[in-house]
Design an enzyme around this catalytic site. Structure first.
Site, PDB file in Angstrom:
ATOM      1  N   ASP A   1      35.200   1.003 -46.242  1.00  0.00           N
ATOM      2  CA  ASP A   1      35.749  -0.201 -45.005  1.00  0.00           C
ATOM      3  C   ASP A   1      36.183   0.231 -43.307  1.00  0.00           C
ATOM      4  O   ASP A   1      37.947   0.241 -43.982  1.00  0.00           O
ATOM      5  CB  ASP A   1      36.307  -1.305 -45.288  1.00  0.00           C
ATOM      6  CG  ASP A   1      35.009  -2.842 -45.568  1.00  0.00           C
ATOM      7  OD1 ASP A   1      34.033  -2.538 -44.939  1.00  0.00           O
ATOM      8  OD2 ASP A   1      35.627  -3.790 -45.221  1.00  0.00           O
TER       9      ASP A   1
ATOM     10  N   CYS B   1      32.288  -5.759 -52.170  1.00  0.00           N
ATOM     11  CA  CYS B   1      31.490  -4.723 -51.978  1.00  0.00           C
ATOM     12  C   CYS B   1      30.937  -3.814 -53.284  1.00  0.00           C
ATOM     13  O   CYS B   1      30.007  -3.387 -52.772  1.00  0.00           O
ATOM     14  CB  CYS B   1      32.331  -3.896 -51.092  1.00  0.00           C
ATOM     15  SG  CYS B   1      32.419  -4.313 -49.241  1.00  0.00           S
TER      16      CYS B   1
ATOM     17  N   HIS C   1      41.020  -6.389 -41.776  1.00  0.00           N
ATOM     18  CA  HIS C   1      41.399  -5.380 -42.935  1.00  0.00           C
ATOM     19  C   HIS C   1      40.771  -3.825 -42.168  1.00  0.00           C
ATOM     20  O   HIS C   1      39.744  -4.004 -41.578  1.00  0.00           O
ATOM     21  CB  HIS C   1      40.895  -5.542 -43.950  1.00  0.00           C
ATOM     22  CG  HIS C   1      40.190  -6.375 -43.779  1.00  0.00           C
ATOM     23  ND1 HIS C   1      38.973  -7.231 -43.448  1.00  0.00           N
ATOM     24  CD2 HIS C   1      39.387  -5.622 -44.677  1.00  0.00           C
ATOM     25  CE1 HIS C   1      37.653  -7.536 -43.693  1.00  0.00           C
ATOM     26  NE2 HIS C   1      37.321  -6.662 -44.802  1.00  0.00           N
TER      27      HIS C   1
ATOM     28  N   ASP D   1      35.274   1.984 -50.998  1.00  0.00           N
ATOM     29  CA  ASP D   1      36.412   0.984 -51.026  1.00  0.00           C
ATOM     30  C   ASP D   1      38.019   1.325 -51.247  1.00  0.00           C
ATOM     31  O   ASP D   1      38.596   0.428 -51.253  1.00  0.00           O
ATOM     32  CB  ASP D   1      35.769  -0.409 -50.634  1.00  0.00           C
ATOM     33  CG  ASP D   1      34.581   0.028 -49.346  1.00  0.00           C
ATOM     34  OD1 ASP D   1      33.834   1.172 -49.296  1.00  0.00           O
ATOM     35  OD2 ASP D   1      34.209  -1.524 -49.382  1.00  0.00           O
TER      36      ASP D   1
ATOM     37  N   LYS E   1      31.266   1.847 -43.262  1.00  0.00           N
ATOM     38  CA  LYS E   1      30.622   1.403 -43.574  1.00  0.00           C
ATOM     39  C   LYS E   1      31.236   0.230 -42.778  1.00  0.00           C
ATOM     40  O   LYS E   1      32.681   0.110 -42.459  1.00  0.00           O
ATOM     41  CB  LYS E   1      29.642   0.288 -45.204  1.00  0.00           C
ATOM     42  CG  LYS E   1      31.776   0.567 -45.640  1.00  0.00           C
ATOM     43  CD  LYS E   1      31.569   0.359 -47.233  1.00  0.00           C
ATOM     44  CE  LYS E   1      30.945  -1.548 -47.469  1.00  0.00           C
ATOM     45  NZ  LYS E   1      32.261  -1.906 -47.407  1.00  0.00           N
TER      46      LYS E   1
ATOM     47  N   HIS F   1      36.601  -0.857 -40.037  1.00  0.00           N
ATOM     48  CA  HIS F   1      35.475  -1.987 -38.984  1.00  0.00           C
ATOM     49  C   HIS F   1      37.018  -1.709 -37.412  1.00  0.00           C
ATOM     50  O   HIS F   1      38.218  -1.233 -37.292  1.00  0.00           O
ATOM     51  CB  HIS F   1      36.579  -3.425 -39.238  1.00  0.00           C
ATOM     52  CG  HIS F   1      35.476  -3.666 -40.075  1.00  0.00           C
ATOM     53  ND1 HIS F   1      34.366  -4.181 -41.001  1.00  0.00           N
ATOM     54  CD2 HIS F   1      36.354  -4.679 -41.498  1.00  0.00           C
ATOM     55  CE1 HIS F   1      34.094  -4.545 -42.272  1.00  0.00           C
ATOM     56  NE2 HIS F   1      35.661  -4.633 -42.565  1.00  0.00           N
TER      57      HIS F   1
HETATM   58  C1  VGL Z   1      35.459  -5.579 -48.951  1.00  0.00           C
HETATM   59  C2  VGL Z   1      35.997  -7.738 -48.145  1.00  0.00           C
HETATM   60  C3  VGL Z   1      35.613  -8.029 -46.608  1.00  0.00           C
HETATM   61  C4  VGL Z   1      35.056  -4.950 -50.001  1.00  0.00           C
HETATM   62  C5  VGL Z   1      34.794  -5.316 -47.759  1.00  0.00           C
HETATM   63  O1  VGL Z   1      34.982  -3.669 -49.833  1.00  0.00           O
HETATM   64  O2  VGL Z   1      34.619  -5.383 -51.029  1.00  0.00           O
HETATM   65  N1  VGL Z   1      35.717  -7.137 -48.984  1.00  0.00           N
HETATM   66  N2  VGL Z   1      35.346  -6.327 -46.490  1.00  0.00           N
HETATM   67 ZN    ZN Z   2      35.694  -5.605 -44.321  1.00  0.00          ZN
END
Ligand code: VGL
Ligand code: ZN
Length: 191
Positions: A60, A143, A79, A18, A104, A62
């Site tokens: 990430d 994550c 985000h 990420d 993910k 979404h």
């Molecule tokens: C993450 C918060 C929300 C991460 C992903 O990649 O660590 N943190 N979504």
């Molecule tokens: Zn996230």
């Protein structure tokens, strides 16, 4: 100093978690020093690529209405919405040809903090003969932690590249390193 290329062996793969604009300073969910992992990871990515070791980059990714967003009762601001600039990898992150992207956080019904959570990644790694993962990225206490614990549970050996990780919360980051070590990961503090 031992160079990354001297450490990677047959059966090793690199997993970069990420490293996206929204997790870097100026992003929607900025992690302190998030962008500082990029030059460290780039050395590992270049070494893995030069040696023909598998490289996986998770992101990430979404949908616009995601259960982890505060509007839906989740823990986080909006985000890493699919196809937005915030969801793009950091512009300086090396993405060599052949690197695989793991999406993910795409589900509408629950978050997937781990790159292994219903992504098929464990099976894919086994298919490629991977036995050990070298892991770095963002965020150490979210994550990266969930991903490493799942990797260990799936039977992979794990080396956490501590210098290639940053935490949302510094104290939680130190605890995450200890938790991963307790679970069986090796933590590499140099390089
Ligand atoms: C993450 C918060 C929300 C991460 C992903 O990649 O660590 N943190 N979504
Ligand atoms: Zn996230």
């Amino acid at each position: 100093m031992i160079l990354p290329a001297e450490r990677l062996r047959e059966g090793d793969a690199l997993l970069v978690v990420d490293v996206q604009n929204d997790f870097c300073p100026g992003g929607a969910l900025p992690i302190p020093g998030g962008d500082e992992v990029v030059p460290v990871l780039n050395r590992w990515i270049a070494a893995a690529h030069a040696q023909g070791r598998p490289i996986y980059l998770s992101r990430d990714w979404h949908p616009l209405h995601h259960p982890s967003f505060s509007a839906a009762g989740g823990d986080w601001p909006v985000h890493c919405v699919q196809d937005t600039p915030g969801a793009a990898f950091h512009p300086d992150l090396l993405c060599p040809p052949g690197a695989e992207v793991v999406c993910k956080g795409v589900r509408f019904d629950e978050d997937q903090l781990s790159a292994f959570h219903e992504t098929g990644l464990a099976r894919q790694l086994r298919r490629q003969g991977v036995r050990r993962l070298w892991v770095g990225g963002l965020a150490l206490d979210v994550c990266v932690l969930r991903t490493v614990l799942d990797a260990l549970r799936e039977g992979f050996a794990v080396v956490v590249l501590a210098r290639a990780c940053r935490a949302v919360d510094a104290k939680a980051g130190r605890q995450a390193l200890m938790e991963m070590e307790r679970a069986g990961a090796a933590v590499l503090l140099e390089d």
